[in-house]
Design an enzyme around this catalytic site. Structure first.
Site, PDB file in Angstrom:
ATOM      1  N   THR A  16       0.824  -1.215   0.000  1.00 39.58           N
ATOM      2  CA  THR A  16       0.000   0.000   0.000  1.00 39.58           C
ATOM      3  C   THR A  16       0.850   1.254   0.000  1.00 39.58           C
ATOM      4  O   THR A  16       0.438   2.294  -0.509  1.00 39.58           O
ATOM      5  CB  THR A  16      -0.927  -0.024   1.232  1.00 39.58           C
ATOM      6  N   SER A  62       1.276  -7.557  -0.816  1.00 37.92           N
ATOM      7  CA  SER A  62       2.025  -8.551  -0.032  1.00 37.92           C
ATOM      8  C   SER A  62       1.204  -9.778   0.355  1.00 37.92           C
ATOM      9  O   SER A  62       1.758 -10.765   0.828  1.00 37.92           O
ATOM     10  CB  SER A  62       2.665  -7.922   1.208  1.00 37.92           C
ATOM     11  N   THR A  95       1.726  -4.265   4.413  1.00 42.79           N
ATOM     12  CA  THR A  95       1.586  -4.578   5.841  1.00 42.79           C
ATOM     13  C   THR A  95       1.101  -6.007   6.084  1.00 42.79           C
ATOM     14  O   THR A  95       1.314  -6.560   7.159  1.00 42.79           O
ATOM     15  CB  THR A  95       0.581  -3.624   6.523  1.00 42.79           C
ATOM     16  N   ASP A  96       0.430  -6.598   5.068  1.00 40.55           N
ATOM     17  CA  ASP A  96      -0.311  -7.833   5.341  1.00 40.55           C
ATOM     18  C   ASP A  96       0.572  -9.028   5.699  1.00 40.55           C
ATOM     19  O   ASP A  96       0.161  -9.874   6.498  1.00 40.55           O
ATOM     20  CB  ASP A  96      -1.220  -8.177   4.148  1.00 40.55           C
TER      21      ASP A  96
HETATM   22  C1  SIN Z   1      -0.221  -5.270   1.138  1.00 38.10           C
HETATM   23  O1  SIN Z   1       0.021  -5.902   2.168  1.00 38.10           O
HETATM   24  O2  SIN Z   1       0.536  -5.294   0.156  1.00 38.10           O
HETATM   25  C2  SIN Z   1      -1.482  -4.491   1.020  1.00 38.10           C
HETATM   26  C3  SIN Z   1      -1.946  -3.919   2.296  1.00 38.10           C
HETATM   27  C4  SIN Z   1      -0.994  -2.971   2.944  1.00 38.10           C
HETATM   28  O3  SIN Z   1       0.140  -2.760   2.551  1.00 38.10           O
HETATM   29  O4  SIN Z   1      -1.450  -2.367   3.949  1.00 38.10           O
END
Ligand code: SIN
Length: 313
Positions: A16, A62, A95-96
Site C-alpha cells: 500500500t 504482499s 503490511t499484510d
Molecule cells: C499489502 O500488504 O501489500 C497491502 C496492504 C498494505 O500494505 O497495507
C-alpha cells in the site's frame, strides 16, 4: 573519525505504501504496488544525508508474497550488507505479510547493521497518506549508527522483527509489539530507545535452498470448535512436510484435530504448536503433545518450521 558507512540501500517490494487510487478519498479501492521506489522517495522533502541506492525488487500486494521474492530479498540484502560503505537498508513492503518477511530476515541474516521494514496503511494517493512519514522514519532509523537487526517502523514506532504484529485492519497505528513493547520511538527524526536492538545467531544464506520451489511445504491449521481432522489428512496425502497448529488458549488442540495430527506425525509430518490468541506467549508447564513456538505468531511459526526443516535436509 567520520563513519565510512555513507550509503543506505532502499529495496522496494510493493504494498500500500506504493499504492494509488483513482481519488484521494479512496483508502480501500486502490491498486497496491503501483509506484516504484524512486517515486516514493521523491515524495520526501529531504533525505537522511546519506547516499541512497534503490532497487525495485518486486511490485507485489504482499498477500501474494512468495518464496521466490523472499529468496531474492534475502540475497540482495546479504549482498548489500556485506559492502563496507553500506550503513543499513530499508525495505518497503505491504503490511499484510510484513511480520513473516521480518521474521525470515531476522532468522536468516540477523544483521549487525539495521534492516528496516516499513509500510503504510493508506495509499500514496490518499489525503491521509502515512507512507512518506513512515519511509522518512525508516530512513532515519537505518541511518542511525547505533541501530542493528531487523526492525519494523510504522506510525513513529520501532519494533523488533519477532515482536511486530499487524493488529488492526485499517488504523494508521496498525502494528503492535504486544507485551514486549516498542524498541524505540522516532520523534522529529530522532530515536528514543527503550531497550536493546534485536540480535540472534543467523542461519545464513547457505542455509536456504537456492531453488525456492524446493523450500519445504508447511501449512497452518487452526483449532476451533467443531474442528475436524479430514483437512489434515488431505494435506498429508498431498505431501505437506510440516504443520503449524494455531491452538486455542495456551496452545490446546481439539480432540478430533489432535487425532489427525497424530496420524500426520506417524506419516512423518513435523507438527509444531502456537497459540491463536492475538497476544501473550504459550506458557510451559502443560503437557503439550508437540513442541511449541511460544512467542511466534502462526505465520512467523510457519517460516520458523520451514527453516527448521531446511536445516534437517
Ligand atoms: C499489502 O500488504 O501489500 C497491502 C496492504 C498494505 O500494505 O497495507
Amino acid at each position: 573519525m567520520p563513519s565510512p558507512r555513507r550509503t543506505l540501500v532502499v529495496l522496494a517490494t510493493g504494498g500500500t505504501i506504493a499504492g494509488r487510487a483513482a481519488n484521494a478519498h479512496d483508502n480501500v479501492g486502490y491498486r497496491a504496488a503501483a509506484l516504484g521506489v524512486d517515486e516514493l522517495l521523491h515524495a520526501l522533502p529531504g533525505g537522511p544525508g546519506l547516499t541512497l541506492e534503490t532497487e525495485d525488487l518486486a511490485r507485489l500486494d504482499s498477500k501474494d508474497m512468495d518464496h521466490a521474492t523472499w529468496l531474492c530479498l534475502v540475497q540482495r540484502l546479504a549482498h548489500h550488507l556485506a559492502r563496507a560503505q553500506v550503513q543499513g537498508a530499508v525495505v518497503t513492503h505491504g503490511t499484510d505479510t510484513l511480520e513473516e518477511t521480518a521474521w525470515l530476515l531476522h532468522r536468516v541474516l540477523a544483521p549487525r547493521k539495521p534492516v528496516v521494514l516499513t509500510a503504510a496503511m493508506r495509499p500514496a494517493s490518499s489525503l491521509q497518506a502515512d507512507g512518506p512519514q513512515n519511509l522518512a522514519d525508516a530512513l532515519a532509523v537505518a541511518a542511525a549508527v547505533e541501530a542493528r537487526g531487523v526492525l519494523v517502523v510504522l506510525a513513529g514506532q520501532v519494533f523488533g522483527a519477532g515482536d511486530a504484529r499487524k493488529r488492526h485492519s485499517w488504523r494508521l497505528d496498525a502494528f503492535t509489539a504486544g507485551d514486549a513493547g516498542a524498541i524505540a520511538a522516532i520523534e522529529q527524526g530522532a530515536l528514543r530507545r527503550f531497550r536493546e536492538w534485536p540480535s540472534a545467531e543467523p542461519i545464513g544464506l547457505d542455509g536456504l535452498p537456492a531453488d525456492s520451489s524446493a523450500w519445504p511445504w508447511v501449512e497452518i491449521v487452526t483449532s476451533h470448535a467443531g474442528a475436524r481432522g479430514a483437512g489434515v489428512d488431505a494435506l498429508v496425502h498431498a505431501g505437506v512436510r510440516g504443520l503449524v497448529v494455531a491452538g486455542t488458549g495456551n496452545a490446546t488442540v481439539h480432540v478430533d484435530l489432535a487425532q489427525a495430527l497424530q496420524r500426520a506425525q506417524a506419516a512423518g509430518v513435523v507438527v509444531r504448536l502456537v497459540t491463536r490468541c492475538a497476544a501473550g506467549p504459550v506458557l510451559a508447564g502443560r503437557d503439550h503433545r508437540w513442541p511449541v513456538y511460544a512467542a511466534l505468531s502462526a505465520p512467523q511459526a510457519r517460516v520458523e518450521l520451514m527453516l527448521e526443516l531446511m536445516q534437517e535436509s
